[in-house]
Design an enzyme around this catalytic site. Structure first.
Site, PDB file in Angstrom:
ATOM      1  N   HIS A 132       0.830  -1.194   0.000  1.00  0.00           N
ATOM      2  CA  HIS A 132       0.000   0.000   0.000  1.00  0.00           C
ATOM      3  C   HIS A 132       0.874   1.257   0.000  1.00  0.00           C
ATOM      4  CE1 HIS A 132      -3.212  -2.796   1.072  1.00  0.00           C
ATOM      5  NE2 HIS A 132      -4.070  -1.834   0.792  1.00  0.00           N
ATOM      6  N   LYS A 136      -0.939   4.949   4.577  1.00  0.00           N
ATOM      7  CA  LYS A 136      -1.854   4.029   5.258  1.00  0.00           C
ATOM      8  C   LYS A 136      -1.400   3.850   6.701  1.00  0.00           C
ATOM      9  CE  LYS A 136      -3.927  -0.595   4.810  1.00  0.00           C
ATOM     10  NZ  LYS A 136      -5.287  -0.085   5.050  1.00  0.00           N
TER      11      LYS A 136
END
Length: 246
Positions: A132, A136
């Protein structure tokens, strides 16, 4: 018209949800709420469904506030633990509203999890790598944890033996963390949005199941589907697969 409120409306996902709701012919965006805003019957402005994309630390309270206002909750915030789910289930009973939680709203991610669960009992080794963007805040992703749970359940039900791994020393955790007995590796790289690879190995062969989301728009069909269906599913539902004919 389904009246919708978005909690976390100023965030990246929340803003995309607002755009998707406004573009939907059967929905009306009646409230945009963000950090510092009260979530109550008054601020929800007659919403029938509240979509939650906030940070993990406030997700439970967001859902409890929606239930207190008798508003259905569709939740994309990840990082749920079983005690948190139990708290929501207890609050949902008699609340007059339902809760839908999805580790991932991308159709490709949901299918990847289902495919992996089907394949897992047929392979000796299974590991998960999720990638990601570095903004995040939780690791591993909710999708990776849900994938591990489904894989472990499928292997247990099939009576598959433990995966081979001769590692004896790993002081820095290079082998990743284990969720439901499945190794999970979380990468955070600039330029990425959301990727998951599930690697399944047997002697002489490797099956890789990979899902990539290149834009947050990939999550919107799943979010809108949940908004349309949450009122029909009594109680607390976890996982978009329950809304798809799989």
């Amino acid at each position: 018209m389904i009246k919708v409120a978005v909690i976390g409306a100023k965030g990246r996902m929340g803003a995309t949800v607002c755009e998707a709701v406004e573009a939907a012919s059967d929905m009306e965006l009646v409230a945009r709420l963000d950090a510092g805003d009260e979530v109550s019957a008054e601020t929800l402005n007659g919403a029938e469904v509240g979509v939650v994309f906030t940070v993990p630390s406030v997700k439970v309270q967001n859902v409890l506030d929606l239930l207190a206002a008798s508003v259905h909750a569709v939740v994309g915030t990840s990082g749920w633990t079983e005690p948190e789910l139990e708290e929501v289930r207890a609050a949902q009973e008699g609340a007059g509203a339902n809760v839908f939680i999805a580790p991932n709203f991308a159709l490709s991610a949901v299918l990847a999890m289902e495919f992996a669960a089907k394949a897992a009992p047929l392979f000796e080794s299974v590991e998960i790598v999720e990638i990601h963007h570095p903004n995040k805040v939780d690791a591993p992703s909710g999708t990776a944890v849900a994938s591990a749970q489904k894989i472990a359940k499928a292997r247990e039900e099939a009576g598959v033996s433990a995966m081979p791994d001769a590692t004896q020393t790993d002081p820095e955790g290079a082998r990743g963390s284990r969720y439901h007995g499945i190794p999970v590796h979380a990468l955070r790289l600039r330029g990425m949005t959301a990727t998951e690879e599930i690697l399944l190995g047997n002697p002489g062969e490797l099956l890789t199941i990979r899902t990539d989301s290149f834009d947050r728009a990939s999550f919107m069909p799943g979010v809108l589907l949940a908004v349309r269906k949450v009122g029909e599913r009594a109680g607390v539902t976890v996982g978009l697969e329950h809304l798809l004919d799989l």
